[in-house]
Design a protein around this motif. Sequence first.
Motif: not given
Length: 135
Positions: A53-60, A77-98
């Motif tokens: 993740l450090f390698y994949k997300l180094e610019n972020r 605020q609740h909708k924004n929290k939901e959206l940012v959590i989904n964005r975060f999880l997608n970022l982590i999942r795609t970053g961990l793909i080998i």
Amino acid sequence: MFNTEALLKELTFKAIRSSGAGGQHVNKVASKVELIFNLKESSVLNEEQKQRLFYKLENRLTKEGVLILQCGESRSQHKNKELVINRFLNLIRTGLIIPKKRISTKIPKSVIRKRLKNKRNLSEKKANRRKPNLD
């Protein structure tokens, strides 16, 4: 891969004032959500996953290894929290793909023959366009 619920417990949220449309109400409410995740101090991810993740997300990431995501798309605020959590999880999942290793293959002889034949045909066509030699 990783425990999503445990990862969500490591997140820190901050509500801040959002820019954009909304009239007088926008100046009073903090509807934009900022997600903060400290990658270095995460106990859910193992060292190999952290390095990937450090390698994949180094610019972020910040210099301290902190990931900060913001979402102010909605007025809620609740909708924004939901959206940012989904964005975060997608970022982590795609970053961990080998990525798969590319296996180089040998070029088939028929493909080589076809290329050389096309090359020969093109050169003959261009040779036929030249003025004839009348010597």
